[in-house]
Design an enzyme around this catalytic site. Sequence first.
Site, PDB file in Angstrom:
ATOM      1  CB  SER A 285      16.814 -85.448 -35.162  1.00  0.00           C
ATOM      2  OG  SER A 285      16.018 -84.141 -35.919  1.00  0.00           O
TER       3      SER A 285
ATOM      4  CG  ASP B 235      10.743 -88.679 -37.403  1.00  0.00           C
ATOM      5  OD1 ASP B 235      10.763 -89.902 -37.706  1.00  0.00           O
ATOM      6  OD2 ASP B 235      10.606 -88.025 -37.079  1.00  0.00           O
TER       7      ASP B 235
ATOM      8  CG  HIS C  47      13.876 -87.240 -38.773  1.00  0.00           C
ATOM      9  ND1 HIS C  47      13.139 -86.747 -37.745  1.00  0.00           N
ATOM     10  CD2 HIS C  47      15.002 -86.852 -39.167  1.00  0.00           C
ATOM     11  CE1 HIS C  47      13.671 -86.125 -37.298  1.00  0.00           C
ATOM     12  NE2 HIS C  47      14.428 -86.385 -37.752  1.00  0.00           N
TER      13      HIS C  47
END
Length: 257
Positions: A202, A109, A66
């Site tokens: 992230s 992901d 992402h």
Amino acid sequence: IMHALQKLLFFHVFTCLRQAGHGSYIIKGKKAPENSLLYMASVQSSTGHVCGGFLITADFVLTAAHCAKDNPTHVVLATHNLKKSHQEKITIKKKFKPNFYQTAWHGDDIMLLKLSRKVQLNKRVKIIPLPSAKVQLRKNEVCQVSGWGKTITAGETVNELRVVDVPVINIRVCKELWPGLPANVICAGGYGTDKGFCQGDSGGPLVCKGIAVGVVSFNKNRNCDYPDVPNVFTDISKYRLWIKSILKNPNSDKQNP
């Protein structure tokens, strides 16, 4: 009545989607010692830091799929402080995502970044090993997550790398707390503790016993201090063959996990 029900359903779905936020902060952590976590990479765009990542070979960084939406162009290695001039900046040559990837909530992901050149491995830059087989994580096993993100809800991002210990959460419990949880994930931190990657940027690693076992994927971003659901990581062990095939032949367009 039908119109009212449709509006109610839309609001419920919209609320659920908003609650699954990408991991961007370290909560209740501490500043990482200078001689630790030397595999950490700051994945950056033209505007600066956008995600965490970690060096797995001299010319590959692993991060979250992402993070691609932020159009990263380069990585920064060899520093814990993003404001310091002593750092190694390397252009991203190619990005690899699983073909089935849609959003973090749908799973897969994970993303490999092929660097434009090999980095010199030394006392400032090291690689971190990945699982050689399926990892058996015990409930409440303590692992680490690190990143350059916010330290409190609605706070500022930080320039100095931070790290926090997080307990592993049983996957069955995690599925009960996260209905519709995607496959191939690990849950650690958040639920039942005030520590977690609400978040550790992230794309950053979940490290257990010196091995990178997970990639920071998502959490419930409306409550970063004490989330009532676990933090979710992509399980790297489920993508070993995919990673291996790309490392072996980075010029191939084959991206299926």
